[in-house]
Each structure stands twice: as structure tokens, then as C-alpha cells.
Scaffold this active site. Structure first.
Site, PDB file in Angstrom:
ATOM      1  N   PRO A 197     -38.639 -22.406 -12.598  1.00 55.58           N
ATOM      2  CA  PRO A 197     -38.109 -21.829 -13.842  1.00 55.58           C
ATOM      3  C   PRO A 197     -37.257 -20.586 -13.600  1.00 55.58           C
ATOM      4  O   PRO A 197     -37.441 -19.875 -12.616  1.00 55.58           O
ATOM      5  CB  PRO A 197     -39.371 -21.428 -14.625  1.00 55.58           C
ATOM      6  CG  PRO A 197     -40.537 -21.922 -13.842  1.00 55.58           C
ATOM      7  CD  PRO A 197     -40.077 -22.115 -12.443  1.00 55.58           C
ATOM      8  N   LYS A 214     -42.209 -16.181  -3.168  1.00 59.70           N
ATOM      9  CA  LYS A 214     -42.081 -17.482  -3.844  1.00 59.70           C
ATOM     10  C   LYS A 214     -41.454 -18.516  -2.901  1.00 59.70           C
ATOM     11  O   LYS A 214     -41.851 -19.676  -2.869  1.00 59.70           O
ATOM     12  CB  LYS A 214     -41.238 -17.364  -5.118  1.00 59.70           C
ATOM     13  CG  LYS A 214     -41.874 -16.561  -6.229  1.00 59.70           C
ATOM     14  CD  LYS A 214     -43.245 -17.065  -6.651  1.00 59.70           C
ATOM     15  CE  LYS A 214     -43.235 -18.349  -7.445  1.00 59.70           C
ATOM     16  NZ  LYS A 214     -44.619 -18.784  -7.818  1.00 59.70           N
TER      17      LYS A 214
END
Ligand code: NDP
Length: 340
Positions: free
Chosen positions: A185, A162
Site C-alpha cells: 500500500p 520493509k
């Protein structure tokens, strides 16, 4: 009706289905990428069942690991929302294992978006790109200025993927002059649309089935999928969003706290949800023999504060109680099991 078209990558995903639904409800046209035609048909059917006007939804086939399809998918789109990324429930031992899919796939999407002349790209990143590998001494609030340290031994393959994918997206978007926003998130809970069950939902499902009687002392920032989707939709057009990373989390819940939220909403799971927090020393010993427990060690006992004011101020992020998000997942999983 805005009538503008949004390319939504990974449209079959848990979060993306909610983004698609909200985009359609707000009058956007949506082109969702899927990995196979069969998945596309399933997506149309479930969104229609959820009440969406699917005449404004089309699907396009593209895989993050291949060039084919991305440019055709992006052409004619005013905005791009990039959610597709591998999110395995089990972490591969090789820290770089997911990078070729996540980072190279992201670069394919960013390039296609830029060449298509999209007005804005919104990338679904994660707090995994922000809060990992900083060492125990770090206790300041995490903000959009922080990046996970991919060279730390204390970081999972998912967090590495990520982080490197988001970094690559920023670099490529800047080079191509494409306005970009990142949404980061925490652990996403909430209702499912159709049968899609991402990794975060599986964690709650395991607790409901009594598969996690004892859990490590790990805390997550938790957020409802509907609030995450709303942040993405707002980020497409919000003033002051371009060039920024927005943490979206509704509040912290420990693994025990997630279990308690399940049992409070549905007392019949009292005997199933985690009953003990494992002492840290037990997790450390377990990690010597169970490789999967190793990922938990750096997180033991850590309480990470996340700054969500920017998302509230710029994107109108007004999250629901995280315990209610957990309860909504349970409600959904119960309905699905009754239907199945
Ligand atoms: P899902 O696993 O439900 O969705 C992942 C999506 O990515 C699916 O549509 C999947 O397609 C697609 N995908 C995976 N690999 C490829 C590939 N090689 N080519 C094309 N598409 C691919 O997960 P979530 O909805 O939970 O996650 C969506 C995004 O949100 C991810 O970027 C994730 O990292 C991020 N996120 C999720 C959080 C969470 O707690 N759920 C927290 C923070 C960030 P297919 O259906 O074909 O498998």
C-alpha cells in the site's frame, strides 16, 4: 460462511482492525496476535462495537522479537495474513535499527505458517519496499517488479526494514513451499476502528491541529484503509495472485493536497492545515540542522507513478477517492475526540 481460520498478526493495528472486521463479516474465523492480553481485550471490545461477530475472533499473544507463541498461534489456521511490523513516526538514525524486529519477526511468522500447513500467506508490505533509493533519474512507472535499493543513502530505516522483511518473506516462503502474496500500500488513510492510530493517521491529526503550517513538496500515493483491507481479504483466495506483489494506491496527493482535502471536507480547519509548501532549498538548509528533515530531501519534487492495474484485475481493487479517504480520517478523529 467459509468457516476457515485466518491468523492475523498485529491485529491491534490501524489496517489490521479493518482486515479483521472484513474477514469476520465474510464468515472467516480470525485468530489475531497481540502483544499483551490487555490489548487483546481492547481489540475484542472495539471490534464488537464496530458490529463484528467476535465469537469468531480469538486472540493469541506473540511478539515479533521472540519465538514464543507463533507456532501455537499458527496451528490450525488455513491462511495467514501478516501485518505486524514496527512503523515509528520518527525514523531512527541507524538505517538497520528496525530490521531485527521486522525481518526476523517476519521469518518467525512465515516459518510458523509453513509448519502449520497454511494454504496461503498474505504479507502487508508497502510501496516503501518498491519506490525508494532509485535516484532522481528514475521516472518510469513503478510496478511489482521494482525493489527499493537498501544500499542507497536516500532511504529511511522504515523503508529498509520493509524491503528486507518482504525479501526475506519471499525467500523463506519459497524454501518452505508456502504460497505467498504481497500487498504494497501507499499512505493509508480512512476511518479508525477504536482508538488505534498508526503513523499515517498521526500525520493527518497533526495537520488538523495546526502542527504543520508549512510542509515540504512531497507526494504520496494515498489509499483508503477499507480498500487496503479488502485487497488483503481478496488476496487470500484470488486466482492468479500467488507469487505476486500488488501495489494498492488510489492516487497521488502532495502534503499540501492532503491539507486541502481536510479543509475542503471540513472548512473549520482552513486556518490549521498547511498553508505553505516549503521551497526545496529551505528543506535542504533545514536538514543541516534538523536531522528529521533529512529523510524528506530525496523525495522533494518527485512524482512517482504507481501501477495499480494488477491489483484492480486480480484482487478487484476499486479504490475510493484518496481525498475522501483523508476526509474519513478527519471525521473519525473528530468523533474520537468528542467521545474522549
Ligand atoms: P500500526 O502501527 O497501527 O500497526 C502496527 C501493528 O504491528 C500493531 O498491531 C503493532 O502492535 C504491531 N507490532 C509492532 N511491533 C511489534 C512487535 N515487536 N511484535 C508484535 N507486533 C508488533 O500501523 P499500520 O496499521 O498503519 O501498519 C500495519 C502494516 O501496514 C505495517 O506492516 C506497515 O508497515 C504497513 N503499511 C502501513 C502503511 C500506512 O500508511 N499506514 C502504508 C504501507 C504499509 P501494538 O498494537 O502492540 O503496537
Amino acid at each position: 460462511m467459509t468457516d476457515q481460520r485466518v491468523l492475523l498478526t498485529g491485529a491491534t493495528g490501524f489496517i489490521a482492525r479493518h482486515i479483521a472486521l472484513q474477514l469476520l463479516q465474510q464468515g472467516y474465523r480470525v485468530r489475531g496476535t497481540v502483544r499483551s492480553a490487555a490489548k487483546g481485550e481492547g481489540l475484542l471490545a472495539t471490534l464488537a462495537q464496530a458490529g463484528a461477530d467476535v465469537s469468531r475472533l480469538e486472540v493469541a499473544e506473540a511478539d515479533l522479537t521472540r519465538d514464543a507463541g507463533w507456532q501455537e498461534a499458527a496451528n490450525g489456521c488455513d491462511f495467514v495474513c501478516h501485518t505486524a511490523s514496527p512503523f515509528p513516526a520518527r525514523q531512527p538514525a541507524d538505517k538497520l535499527a528496525l530490521v531485527p524486529i521486522a525481518r526476523d519477526g517476519t521469518l518467525r511468522v512465515v516459518s510458523a505458517a509453513a509448519r502449520a500447513g497454511a494454504k496461503r500467506l498474505v504479507v502487508t508490505s508497502s510501496v516503501a519496499s518498491i519506490t525508494y533509493g532509485h535516484g532522481k533519474e528514475r521516472d518510469a512507472v513503478f510496478t511489482g517488479d521494482d525493489w527499493s535499493n537498501v544500499d542507497s543513502p536516500d532511504i529511511s530505516a522504515y523503508a529498509v526494514s520493509k524491503t528486507l522483511a518482504e525479501r526475506a518473506a519471499w525467500e523463506e516462503a519459497e524454501r518452505a513451499n508456502l504460497p505467498m502474496v504481497a500487498i504494497n500500500p501507499g499512505l493509508v488513510a480512512g476511518p479508525l476502528i477504536g482508538e488505534a492510530a498508526g503513523t499515517s493517521v498521526q500525520l493527518i491529526g497533526m495537520m488538523m491541529r495546526g502542527k504543520l503550517p508549512a510542509v515540504p513538496d512531497i507526494v504520496f500515493g494515498v489509499v483508503d484503509v477499507r480498500d487496503v483491507a479488502a485487497a488483503h481479504v481478496a488476496a487470500l483466495t484470488a486466482e492468479g495472485a500467488i507469487g505476486r506483489r500488488f501495489i494498492v494506491s488510489a492516487g497521488s496527493l502532495s502534503m499540501m493536497g492532503i491539507g486541502r482535502a481536510i479543509a475542503e471536507a471540513f472548512p473549520e480547519y482552513r486556518g490549521k492545515v498547511p498553508r505553505f509548501a516549503l521551497p526545496d532549498v529551505v528543506v535542504r538548509i533545514a536538514a543541516l540542522v534538523v536531522g528529521e528533515a533529512r529523510a524528506a530531501i530525496p523525495e522533494l519534487g518527485r512524482r512517482k507513478e504507481l501501477a495499480t492495474e494488477p491489483a484492480r484485475a486480480v484482487l478487484g481493487f476499486a479504490p475510493a477517492d484518496p481525498r475522501e479517504a483523508v476526509a474519513a480520517t478527519v471525521r473519525s478523529l473528530r468523533e474520537l475526540s468528542r467521545a474522549g
